[in-house]
Motif scaffolding. Sequence first.
Motif, PDB file in Angstrom:
ATOM      1  N   ARG A 124       0.833  -1.208   0.000  1.00  0.00           N
ATOM      2  CA  ARG A 124       0.000   0.000   0.000  1.00  0.00           C
ATOM      3  C   ARG A 124       0.863   1.251   0.000  1.00  0.00           C
ATOM      4  NH1 ARG A 124      -5.469  -0.353   1.119  1.00  0.00           N
ATOM      5  NH2 ARG A 124      -5.467   1.758   1.978  1.00  0.00           N
ATOM      6  N   LYS A 168       0.883   4.080  -2.834  1.00  0.00           N
ATOM      7  CA  LYS A 168       0.509   5.476  -2.560  1.00  0.00           C
ATOM      8  C   LYS A 168       1.491   6.470  -3.166  1.00  0.00           C
ATOM      9  CE  LYS A 168      -2.139   4.743   1.687  1.00  0.00           C
ATOM     10  NZ  LYS A 168      -2.172   4.932   3.170  1.00  0.00           N
ATOM     11  N   PHE A 175      -2.085   5.108  -5.853  1.00  0.00           N
ATOM     12  CA  PHE A 175      -2.941   3.931  -5.734  1.00  0.00           C
ATOM     13  C   PHE A 175      -3.167   3.563  -4.272  1.00  0.00           C
ATOM     14  CE2 PHE A 175      -1.213   2.781 -10.066  1.00  0.00           C
ATOM     15  CZ  PHE A 175      -2.405   3.027 -10.731  1.00  0.00           C
ATOM     16  N   GLU A 176      -4.363   3.078  -3.990  1.00  0.00           N
ATOM     17  CA  GLU A 176      -4.685   2.512  -2.682  1.00  0.00           C
ATOM     18  C   GLU A 176      -4.877   1.002  -2.880  1.00  0.00           C
ATOM     19  OE1 GLU A 176      -5.159   3.899   0.360  1.00  0.00           O
ATOM     20  OE2 GLU A 176      -4.958   6.032  -0.127  1.00  0.00           O
ATOM     21  N   HIS A 177      -3.795   0.271  -2.947  1.00  0.00           N
ATOM     22  CA  HIS A 177      -3.902  -1.162  -3.209  1.00  0.00           C
ATOM     23  C   HIS A 177      -4.690  -1.845  -2.081  1.00  0.00           C
ATOM     24  CE1 HIS A 177      -1.426  -0.922  -6.672  1.00  0.00           C
ATOM     25  NE2 HIS A 177      -0.292  -0.710  -6.039  1.00  0.00           N
ATOM     26  N   ASN A 226      -6.218  -5.480 -11.719  1.00  0.00           N
ATOM     27  CA  ASN A 226      -7.234  -4.504 -12.118  1.00  0.00           C
ATOM     28  C   ASN A 226      -8.659  -4.983 -11.863  1.00  0.00           C
ATOM     29  OD1 ASN A 226      -5.127  -2.771 -13.348  1.00  0.00           O
ATOM     30  ND2 ASN A 226      -4.893  -4.547 -14.673  1.00  0.00           N
ATOM     31  N   TYR A 235      -9.924  -4.980  -9.060  1.00  0.00           N
ATOM     32  CA  TYR A 235     -10.407  -4.067  -8.030  1.00  0.00           C
ATOM     33  C   TYR A 235     -10.412  -2.634  -8.556  1.00  0.00           C
ATOM     34  CZ  TYR A 235      -9.444  -7.970  -4.883  1.00  0.00           C
ATOM     35  OH  TYR A 235      -9.424  -9.199  -4.275  1.00  0.00           O
ATOM     36  N   GLY A 236     -11.287  -1.830  -8.002  1.00  0.00           N
ATOM     37  CA  GLY A 236     -11.358  -0.419  -8.376  1.00  0.00           C
ATOM     38  C   GLY A 236     -11.580   0.434  -7.147  1.00  0.00           C
ATOM     39  N   LYS A 237     -11.984   1.669  -7.365  1.00  0.00           N
ATOM     40  CA  LYS A 237     -12.194   2.593  -6.253  1.00  0.00           C
ATOM     41  C   LYS A 237     -13.372   2.186  -5.381  1.00  0.00           C
ATOM     42  CE  LYS A 237      -9.974   6.518  -8.524  1.00  0.00           C
ATOM     43  NZ  LYS A 237     -10.123   7.897  -9.049  1.00  0.00           N
ATOM     44  N   TRP A 238     -14.177   1.249  -5.870  1.00  0.00           N
ATOM     45  CA  TRP A 238     -15.292   0.750  -5.059  1.00  0.00           C
ATOM     46  C   TRP A 238     -14.807  -0.056  -3.856  1.00  0.00           C
ATOM     47  CZ3 TRP A 238     -15.341  -4.577  -4.885  1.00  0.00           C
ATOM     48  CH2 TRP A 238     -14.719  -5.252  -5.938  1.00  0.00           C
ATOM     49  N   GLU A 274     -13.385   0.107  -0.717  1.00  0.00           N
ATOM     50  CA  GLU A 274     -13.059   1.030   0.353  1.00  0.00           C
ATOM     51  C   GLU A 274     -12.559   0.237   1.558  1.00  0.00           C
ATOM     52  OE1 GLU A 274     -16.869   2.880   0.517  1.00  0.00           O
ATOM     53  OE2 GLU A 274     -16.348   4.387  -0.989  1.00  0.00           O
ATOM     54  N   THR A 310     -21.474  -2.800  -1.749  1.00  0.00           N
ATOM     55  CA  THR A 310     -20.591  -1.641  -1.859  1.00  0.00           C
ATOM     56  C   THR A 310     -21.425  -0.469  -2.378  1.00  0.00           C
ATOM     57  OG1 THR A 310     -19.939  -1.952  -4.179  1.00  0.00           O
ATOM     58  CG2 THR A 310     -18.758  -3.252  -2.519  1.00  0.00           C
TER      59      THR A 310
END
Length: 871
Positions: free
Chosen positions: A259, A263, A267-269, A436, A438-441, A443, A474
Motif C-alpha cells: 500500500r 501510494k 494507488f490505494e492497493h 485490475n 479491483y477499483g475505487k469501489w 473502500e 458496496t
Amino acid sequence: MSRILNLINGHLRRDLAAYRGIALLPLRTISCTSRKQAHESDAHTSALRKRWKDTADTVIIGGGCVGVSVAYHLAKAGMKDVVLLEKSDLTAGSTWHAAGLATYYHPGINLKKVHYDSIKLYEKLEQETGQAVGFHSPGSVRIASSAARVDEMRYQMTRTHWHVTEQYMIEPERVLELFPLLNIDKVLAGLYTPGDGHIDPYSLTMALAAGARMYGAQIYNPAPVTALNPTADGKWDVQTPHGTIRANRIVNATGFWAREVGKMIGFEHPTIPVHHQYIVTATVPEVKALKTELAVIRDLDASYYLRQERDGLLFGPYEKMEKMVLQDSWVRDGVPPGFGKELFESDLDRIMEHVEMAMEMVPVLKKADIINIVSGPITYTPDLMPMVGPHQGVRNYWTAIGFGYGVIHAGGIGKFLSDWIVNGEPPYDLIECDPNRYGKWVEVPFLCDKARESYGFNNVVGYPKEERFAGRPTHRKSGVYELLKDQGSMGFHAGWEQPHWFYKPGDDTGYKPSFRRTNWFGPVGRECKLVMEKVGVIDLTPFAKYIVKGKDSQKLLDRLFANTMPKVGLTNISHMLTPNGRVFAEVTITQLAPGEFLLITGSGSEGHDLRYIEAEASDGGYDVDITNVTEDIGVLGIAGPNSRKVLQKLTDEDLSDAGFKFLHCKVIQLAGVSVRAIRISYTGELGWELYIDQKNMAAVYQAMMEAGKDQGIDNFGIYAMSSLRLEKGFRGWGAEMNCDTNPLEAGLEYFIKLNKPADFIGKAALQEIKAKGLKRKLSYLALDTDDVDPEGNETIWLNGKVVGNTTSGAYSYTAQQSLAFGYLPLELCSVGQKVEVELLGKKYPAMVIQEPLVLTEPTRTRLQKKAKGKA
C-alpha cells in the motif's frame, strides 16, 4: 490437562529467528519510541559496497521470496539490467517467518499451473545454484470428515484429471499409512497429492538470490525506495537514499508494504496484513521413531495444517472470522518504520478450539512440548487472490502483491511475470489474479470485512457458484437495486449486486450451495420458460462500459480488434487478441457517432480490458480519449417474444424488424426518458439492451413492468441467461475463450477478419495458426446426467483416457438435458462422437451434437421468411 495446554496457558515461546539460525531479534510490537528509533536508523543506511546502477530495464521493489523470484526468472530469461531493491534484509516481512508449505493443489484451475511451476523449480534449485533450500516432499493429504467434504474432493478430482499434477482420492487406511499418528475415527477419505511438502523460506529466498546474481541481476540492500516518478516516455525514476535509477518498468513486490509503495503513485492497493499463528513442538518420540517423513495433513473441518518439523510437529490454524485479527492500523497509519523481522504477541485463546481438535486428530500432540509460537503478518486481499500483472492507470507499473501463500506462489509467479514481461503477453490465463479486478469501489471497510471473511472461511467447503456476503453491498448499486434486492438471490460481480434468480411464493429461498441441483434449479427453469414464451427483464448494469472517441479512435480500434469496426448506428461482437493470437477479450462495439464508440465488456474484465486498450493507445501514440463510464450508465435487458409489444407501448419509435434491425442502435424515448437501445440479447431471443442514466433506471424499469403486465412480464437472472446462452451455442469469454485459446479453435471465425486491411494485434500469428492447422476444437456436448450438471473445467474421458475438458455447462430446460462446451482433439470433434464427462467421481455418457441446440430468434425469423418466400 495435557502438557501442550499447560505450555500454551503459560505462553511459552521462543523467537523463530533463533530456531532457524537467523540473528535473534526481539519479539515485540512497535511502540511510538521504537518508531522514532527505526526512523533514525533508516536515516543512516550503510554503504552498499557495490557499484550503483543508474539505469535498469526492470526494477523490482521488495526482497521477499516473490520479488527475488521475479529477479531470478527475468535474469535467467536473458534480460539485462535487472535490479532488485530491498529496504532492509532479504526475507524481511512475511517470508522469514512463513511455515513454508508447498502444494500442487489449488481449488481453482489456473493457479494449479503456478503451484506446479513453483514445486518443479524448488526440486532443482539447489542443484542449479549450489544453495541448499531445505525442500521436503513427503506428499500431503487433505482430510474429509463429512459427506460434503467427500463431494468436494470428488469435485476437485474431475478438475485435476486433465492437468499434469498427480492427485488421488484415497481411503482412510491409506491416509493412516501416510500419517500413522492419526486418529482416523472421523476420517472418511483423503485427497492425496504426491510431491507436496514444505521448504525453508529463508533458504529458498537465498537460493533464488544466488541464482539471480549468477544470471546477472543486481540486488541492493538496504535500499529503501523513497519516491517513484513517472517520465513522459513511460519510464520511471526510482529514488533511493543511494541515488535514482531510471527504469523501463517497475515491479511492486513489497508484501505488506504494498500500500505504501502504491501510494507513491496514487494507488490505494486493497491489501491488509492479518495475524497468522502457528506452533512448533519439541521432539516428539513417536515422530522421531518414524522411518519416513510424515505427509503434510490439512484437517479441513478443523481448519488447520500440520506437518513434521525435524523430530517434532508444526501446526497452524485459521481462526474463525470473529476471532481472527487484522492489523488494520497499518492500513490507516502505515507499517511502522523498521518493522521487518519482528513478530506480534501471540494470542493463544484465539486458536484453542483448533488446538483441541488437532489433539483429537493427532493424539501425540497432547504430550508435546512447545518450543515456538509464531504470530506474524501475512497479506490478504479481499478475495485472498494475489494481484499479479501490469496495473491500469499508469504505464509500466507491475504488481506482485497480496500473497497469502507467498512461498508456494513465488516460483510460479516469478516465471509467469518474467514470461509476460519478456514475451509481451501472459503465458496462460490468470485473470483471477489480475490487479485490475479491483477499483475505487474497494473502500477500507469492505477490505477489512472481506479479508476477515476470507481468512475465517479459509477451509470451508468450496461449492460451485459460491457466494460470500461480508462487506456487501458496496456503493456500486444499480438504479433498480433497491427494487430488486429482496425479490431474489443476489450475486456479487466486480462490486455490483446482480440478481442470480428470483423468488416466488412456495420457493425454497436463500443461498443454499450444493454440488448437486439445489433450490434455484426449479425457479431458473421457470425464468427460462418466461423468456422463451413471454417476456423477461434482467439487470445488466455490471457490464463494463467505455467511450472511445477522437481523431484516431477508429484507427486504434482497428489495431486492437480482429473484426471490422461497425458503421454509425450499428453494433458487432469483436475480439482483442494477444500477439500470439490468443483471445484477450470479447467486446461488444457500437459506433454512436462518427469516431465515437461505445465498448461493452464483462463485469470481471473492466480493468483488465481497459488497461489493454489504454496501453496500446499510449504506446502507439494515438490521439484518442478513453473514458470509463461503467458506473454512470445502467443497463436493462428485455427479452422474449413479447418484448417488442411491451416496449412499443412506451415509445413512438418503430420497433418492427424493418424499423429496428438486429444489431442496430438508436436513441429512443422510452416512457419519457432518453434511452440508448441496442437490439441484441445474450439469451438469443428477441430483445433489446437499454442503456440508461442511473438516475432514470428505476423509472424505466417500473414503466416496462407496468406496460408488460398483460404480456406476462417478470424478472429473470443471470443463471437463466447462462442456460439460455448455452442452448444457443454462445461462447463466453473466460470459459470458451481466454488467453489459453485462439479464436479459430474456439469457433469464432465469423468474427475474425483476416482479410481486413488493418494489421490488428495477433493477425500474423493467426495466419500462421490457420496455415498449420488446428489440433483441437471446441465441441458442443449433450450429457445424460441425474442430479448433477456440468459447470466447466470437468475432465472428458474416452476409453479410460483423458481426452479433453469442458469449459462451461448448464441444464437446458428446453431440451431437458445437460449441455456443455468442451475442447477435444480434432479427430474426436465429429457430430455423434461419444465420450464421457466426469462429474463428482462418476463418468456420464456424453455425445458431440450439432450446435446450437436451439436456434436464435434472428435465425428463426430469417428461416421463416425464407420458407414463406419459397411457398
